[in-house]
Motif scaffolding. Structure first.
Motif, PDB file in Angstrom:
ATOM      1  N   ALA A 164       0.846  -1.200   0.000  1.00 30.45           N
ATOM      2  CA  ALA A 164       0.000   0.000   0.000  1.00 30.45           C
ATOM      3  C   ALA A 164       0.871   1.235   0.000  1.00 30.45           C
ATOM      4  N   SER A 165       0.249   2.353  -0.317  1.00 33.61           N
ATOM      5  CA  SER A 165       0.992   3.609  -0.354  1.00 33.61           C
ATOM      6  C   SER A 165       0.073   4.733   0.096  1.00 33.61           C
ATOM      7  N   MET A 166       0.646   5.712   0.790  1.00 33.81           N
ATOM      8  CA  MET A 166      -0.133   6.897   1.139  1.00 33.81           C
ATOM      9  C   MET A 166      -0.135   7.811  -0.092  1.00 33.81           C
ATOM     10  N   ALA A 167      -1.240   8.541  -0.309  1.00 31.14           N
ATOM     11  CA  ALA A 167      -1.264   9.500  -1.417  1.00 31.14           C
ATOM     12  C   ALA A 167      -0.207  10.558  -1.141  1.00 31.14           C
ATOM     13  N   SER A 168       0.540  10.938  -2.163  1.00 29.90           N
ATOM     14  CA  SER A 168       1.621  11.893  -1.931  1.00 29.90           C
ATOM     15  C   SER A 168       1.081  13.328  -1.930  1.00 29.90           C
ATOM     16  N   MET A 169       1.998  14.281  -1.824  1.00 31.33           N
ATOM     17  CA  MET A 169       1.555  15.684  -1.705  1.00 31.33           C
ATOM     18  C   MET A 169       1.574  16.380  -3.069  1.00 31.33           C
ATOM     19  N   PHE A 170       0.932  17.536  -3.118  1.00 29.69           N
ATOM     20  CA  PHE A 170       0.884  18.336  -4.335  1.00 29.69           C
ATOM     21  C   PHE A 170       2.218  19.078  -4.487  1.00 29.69           C
ATOM     22  N   VAL A 171       2.858  18.918  -5.649  1.00 25.97           N
ATOM     23  CA  VAL A 171       4.139  19.615  -5.874  1.00 25.97           C
ATOM     24  C   VAL A 171       3.973  20.583  -7.045  1.00 25.97           C
ATOM     25  N   PRO A 172       4.032  21.900  -6.782  1.00 28.67           N
ATOM     26  CA  PRO A 172       3.889  22.851  -7.888  1.00 28.67           C
ATOM     27  C   PRO A 172       5.116  22.835  -8.800  1.00 28.67           C
ATOM     28  N   GLU A 173       4.917  23.220 -10.064  1.00 30.39           N
ATOM     29  CA  GLU A 173       6.023  23.254 -11.029  1.00 30.39           C
ATOM     30  C   GLU A 173       6.858  24.516 -10.835  1.00 30.39           C
ATOM     31  N   PRO A 174       8.187  24.421 -10.961  1.00 32.97           N
ATOM     32  CA  PRO A 174       9.012  25.637 -10.836  1.00 32.97           C
ATOM     33  C   PRO A 174       8.753  26.614 -11.985  1.00 32.97           C
ATOM     34  N   VAL A 175       8.949  27.900 -11.730  1.00 34.15           N
ATOM     35  CA  VAL A 175       8.633  28.908 -12.740  1.00 34.15           C
ATOM     36  C   VAL A 175       9.820  29.773 -13.140  1.00 34.15           C
ATOM     37  N   ILE A 176      10.939  29.593 -12.484  1.00 30.14           N
ATOM     38  CA  ILE A 176      12.074  30.469 -12.767  1.00 30.14           C
ATOM     39  C   ILE A 176      13.347  29.625 -12.829  1.00 30.14           C
ATOM     40  N   SER A 177      14.268  30.018 -13.692  1.00 27.17           N
ATOM     41  CA  SER A 177      15.505  29.231 -13.782  1.00 27.17           C
ATOM     42  C   SER A 177      16.697  30.163 -13.971  1.00 27.17           C
ATOM     43  N   LEU A 178      17.868  29.681 -13.644  1.00 30.55           N
ATOM     44  CA  LEU A 178      19.093  30.410 -13.970  1.00 30.55           C
ATOM     45  C   LEU A 178      20.224  29.409 -14.107  1.00 30.55           C
ATOM     46  N   SER A 179      21.280  29.840 -14.808  1.00 27.06           N
ATOM     47  CA  SER A 179      22.381  28.899 -14.982  1.00 27.06           C
ATOM     48  C   SER A 179      23.474  29.214 -13.968  1.00 27.06           C
ATOM     49  N   VAL A 180      24.117  28.170 -13.477  1.00 26.50           N
ATOM     50  CA  VAL A 180      25.206  28.347 -12.505  1.00 26.50           C
ATOM     51  C   VAL A 180      26.465  27.687 -13.062  1.00 26.50           C
ATOM     52  N   LYS A 181      27.580  28.396 -12.892  1.00 22.64           N
ATOM     53  CA  LYS A 181      28.830  27.871 -13.435  1.00 22.64           C
ATOM     54  C   LYS A 181      29.891  27.932 -12.336  1.00 22.64           C
ATOM     55  N   PRO A 182      30.468  26.775 -11.965  1.00 19.33           N
ATOM     56  CA  PRO A 182      31.482  26.804 -10.896  1.00 19.33           C
ATOM     57  C   PRO A 182      32.744  27.506 -11.362  1.00 19.33           C
ATOM     58  N   GLU A 183      33.433  28.181 -10.432  1.00 18.66           N
ATOM     59  CA  GLU A 183      34.629  28.944 -10.817  1.00 18.66           C
ATOM     60  C   GLU A 183      35.834  28.053 -11.058  1.00 18.66           C
ATOM     61  N   ASP A 184      35.940  26.939 -10.319  1.00 17.63           N
ATOM     62  CA  ASP A 184      37.085  26.049 -10.511  1.00 17.63           C
ATOM     63  C   ASP A 184      36.665  24.605 -10.258  1.00 17.63           C
ATOM     64  N   LYS A 185      37.638  23.698 -10.369  1.00 15.44           N
ATOM     65  CA  LYS A 185      37.358  22.266 -10.250  1.00 15.44           C
ATOM     66  C   LYS A 185      36.805  21.914  -8.864  1.00 15.44           C
ATOM     67  N   LYS A 186      37.399  22.523  -7.840  1.00 16.24           N
ATOM     68  CA  LYS A 186      36.970  22.217  -6.466  1.00 16.24           C
ATOM     69  C   LYS A 186      35.514  22.660  -6.265  1.00 16.24           C
ATOM     70  N   SER A 187      35.227  23.865  -6.775  1.00 15.56           N
ATOM     71  CA  SER A 187      33.849  24.364  -6.661  1.00 15.56           C
ATOM     72  C   SER A 187      32.890  23.471  -7.428  1.00 15.56           C
ATOM     73  N   GLN A 188      33.366  22.933  -8.544  1.00 18.74           N
ATOM     74  CA  GLN A 188      32.493  22.072  -9.356  1.00 18.74           C
ATOM     75  C   GLN A 188      32.092  20.816  -8.570  1.00 18.74           C
ATOM     76  N   ASP A 189      33.076  20.203  -7.918  1.00 21.96           N
ATOM     77  CA  ASP A 189      32.778  19.004  -7.120  1.00 21.96           C
ATOM     78  C   ASP A 189      31.807  19.339  -5.992  1.00 21.96           C
ATOM     79  N   ASN A 190      32.103  20.454  -5.320  1.00 21.28           N
ATOM     80  CA  ASN A 190      31.252  20.833  -4.191  1.00 21.28           C
ATOM     81  C   ASN A 190      29.847  21.197  -4.657  1.00 21.28           C
ATOM     82  N   MET A 191      29.787  21.869  -5.831  1.00 29.89           N
ATOM     83  CA  MET A 191      28.470  22.274  -6.341  1.00 29.89           C
ATOM     84  C   MET A 191      27.621  21.035  -6.640  1.00 29.89           C
TER      85      MET A 191
END
Length: 696
Positions: free
Chosen positions: A395-422
């Motif tokens: 059996a399963s409990m009915a899950s919750m309502f999840v609204p769709e996201p409406v905004i986006s942006l791109s993220v770019k890590p500055e270096d290799k270490k940041s990339q791993d952490n990101m």
């Protein structure tokens, strides 16, 4: 610990931003001896409120993540969830309400019913959560709890009835009059911990008697016994409480209490009301869904019996230094440390290594938990919304309502270490928050993050920097546009390829229609086996994959119904791959004939401003292609509700502040997708073509 379920309450505290939710929770913890000193949300001691345990929450003075705690009050066990007020973090409210049995709706006695109060109330209605109202900040200049009670009826459609009236307002707010006991109550001591009952002051007696009559009239509608008692004389206190409780549980009556959490007035009476009027777990109907063959999809009522097989719902995840912390609500059965349970989504066996009871960011280990309780598990790998069952129970409990996201942006890590952490940070955030999504721009290779608003994404970028030491470059926010078609298209496409060995062959014939009811619907109308059954799902997959990127502006295509009517296959050359390719190419070839159009997200924006700035504030909306839905005035404050395209709302907070000398505020939430004006669609199309040309 063993529960008498009648002595358990699972409640949430919800409201518009800055209504005093966290301040109120701090008092509840203090009066129930969970903490021994009160700290304020933006207190000068620099400690911050107990429930705002995240560093960012304390700095900004807002609640970002819902926090769970529990207290004992008058022999009852109360699980409390403090939820954020800002609409960008609405998923936190959704998932809390999904598992709660009752709620306290807090309203500011000056601002009254605000836009987020309306949103929260709608969410409570969606999950059928009974609630009581608490009109807070009665010590503030301009406080008027009578007006707020009227707004509850007018704006939210509640049958709201005051069960208390204030003794003095603003700086003179001294206490409350209890209309059930007809006693004045004062809150003495350094922190209002000593309750003193007195006779009602003579000047308040006529008002108290009038309001009590109103209370008795409203409550008697839920109790024949009380109605008879009223005809014969005066009903007993117990009778009145029972009638109010019945009305509250039926969600047909909203008792209104009041006070000032900051000034330590009214909180203990509110806690008594939580016990008296809000339901225990056995008084709420929760339904689960059968997954076993033969009964698949049928719902059944959970028993709340600790002796029955376990059924529980994971409603919130947090990834901490000791591994994943999973918050669950147990609906039936018991969970004992060392038990093995089944994740009903994945079918995986999960061994429960550690059970804990949460108090903000602190935890207490426990050995056992039973139906009706809210606890957390350690070291369990699952997704938000998963159900855990005892082996043998499908059996399963009915899950919750999840609204769709409406905004986006791109993220770019500055270096290799940041990339791993990101990547570690993004992995954690997507698991915790279903409204935070991560993807990759296939053309540029950039990482794209999506969320519910500017603040939502801003908080995650800040958390990446602070908690994961990931330094990232961030692009300006992008709107999550969609594409759709405006008229039906008939298609007839044959995919045929000869490569030397066995070739590829698939023919698909049918119609593509606009559909307002669903994002994508696939209808199989093929008769006579012209396309063998084993290839039908490949055709569906082919169309689905083609919708990921439209050809007008490169946005996902939505609102499409594909009806597959006919086709053809080849005994040797047909395959899943051939039919998937045929479907994808058919869509691409015929798409433009459906007169595609661009859809843009429209936001419901509510601006609240003093009357003298109405014209300026209205001007800022009209410059943003707003459609004004309504304007209301209340004691010198104007509220304007409008639909505004999200693309026009970036940076709006700064503009509104500058034209109103910082005196206006606004909230915004996603309303719907709507066709973009021709000029906007054309500009987006040109931009898309240029990016393709540049290879971006």
């Amino acid at each position: 610990m063993s529960f008498d379920l009648g002595m358990v309450r699972n409640i949430g505290i919800s409201a518009h931003i800055d209504s005093g939710k966290t301040t109120l929770t701090e008092r509840i913890l203090f009066y129930s001896n969970r903490i021994h000193a009160i700290h304020e949300v933006r207190g000068k001691d620099g400690v911050g409120a107990t429930m705002d345990s995240m560093e960012l929450e304390r700095e900004r003075g807002i609640t970002i993540a819902s926090a769970a705690t529990h207290v004992d009050w008058e022999g009852h066990h109360i699980n409390i969830i403090d939820t954020p007020g800002h609409v960008d973090f609405t998923i936190e409210v959704e998932r809390s309400l999904r598992v709660l049995d009752g709620a306290v709706l807090i309203l500011c006695s000056v601002a009254g019913v605000q836009s987020q109060s309306i949103t929260v109330d709608r969410q409570m209605k969606r999950y059928k959560v009974p609630r009581i109202a608490f009109v807070n900040k009665c010590d503030r200049s301009g406080a008027n709890p009578f007006r707020v009670t009227e707004q509850l009826s007018e704006k939210l459609g509640h049958n709201a009835v005051m069960i208390q009236i204030p003794i003095g307002l603003e700086a003179d707010h001294d206490g409350i009059v209890d209309l059930v006991t007809m006693k004045a109550v004062y809150f003495d001591g350094e922190n209002g911990e000593v309750l003193r009952e007195e006779e009602i002051p003579a000047n308040l007696l006529p008002e108290a008697e009038t309001r009590r009559e109103m209370l008795l009239d409203a409550a008697s509608m839920f109790s024949e016994e009380m109605m008879e008692a009223m005809l014969e004389g005066s009903p007993s206190e117990e009778m009145i409480h029972e009638a109010i409780r019945k009305g509250t549980l039926d969600q047909e009556l909203t008792p209104v209490l009041l006070g000032s959490a900051y000034k330590n007035k009214g909180v203990q009476k509110l806690m008594n009301a939580v016990l008296r009027y809000l339901p225990n777990p056995t008084e709420v109907v929760n339904e689960a869904i059968h997954l076993e063959k033969g009964k698949e999809g049928d719902s059944f009522r959970v028993s709340n019996d600790p002796g029955d097989p376990l059924l529980s719902l994971a409603f919130k995840l947090e990834d901490g230094q000791y591994g994943q912390l999973t918050y669950i609500r147990i609906y039936q059965g018991s969970l004992i440390k060392g038990d093995t349970v089944i994740n009903s989504r994945s079918g995986q066996k999960v061994k429960i290594g550690r059970l804990v009871r949460m108090h903000a960011d602190k935890m207490e280990d426990i050995d056992k938990a039973e139906a009706g309780d809210i606890i957390a598990l350690f070291g369990v790998d699952c997704a938000s919304g998963d159900s855990f069952c005892a082996p043998g129970l499908e059996a399963s409990m009915a899950s919750m309502f999840v609204p769709e996201p409406v905004i986006s942006l791109s993220v770019k890590p500055e270096d290799k270490k940041s990339q791993d952490n990101m990547s570690k940070a993004l992995q954690r955030f997507t698991k915790e928050d279903p409204t935070f999504r991560v993807g990759t721009n296939e053309e540029t290779g950039d990482t794209i993050i999506q969320g519910m608003g500017e603040l939502h994404l801003e908080v995650y970028i800040e958390r990446m920097k602070r908690e994961y030491k990931a330094t990232v470059e961030v692009s300006p926010p992008q709107v999550a546009y969609r594409e759709t078609i405006s008229r039906s298209i008939d298609f007839d496409y044959t995919h045929k390829k000869q490569t030397g060995g066995s070739g590829q062959y698939g023919k698909v014939v049918g119609r593509i229609e606009p559909s307002e009811d669903t994002d994508f619907e696939f209808v199989n109308d093929v008769t006579g086996g012209n396309i063998p059954t084993e290839y039908i799902s490949a055709v569906e997959k082919g169309f689905k994959s083609a919708l990921e990127k439209g050809m007008t502006i490169g946005a996902p295509v939505t609102g499409i119904r594909v009806i597959l009517q006919d086709g053809n296959s080849h005994a040797v050359d047909s395959s899943d791959m051939a039919f998937m390719t045929a479907a994808r190419n058919a869509f691409r070839e015929y798409y433009q004939k459906g007169k595609p159009r661009v859809l843009e997200p429209l936001m419901l924006v509510s601006v609240e401003t003093p009357r003298e700035f109405q014209g300026d504030a209205m001007g800022t909306l009209m410059q943003r292609r707003a459609i004004v839905l309504g304007t209301t005035e209340d004691e010198g404050f104007i509220r304007m509700d409008a639909e505004v395209p999200l693309a026009e709302m970036f940076g709006y907070a700064t503009v509104l502040r500058s034209v109103t000398q910082g005196k206006a505020s606004f909230t915004m939430e996603f309303k719907r997708y709507s066709p973009a004006p021709a000029q906007v669609a054309e500009d987006l199309h040109k931009e898309y073509l240029e990016k393709r040309k540049e290879g971006k």
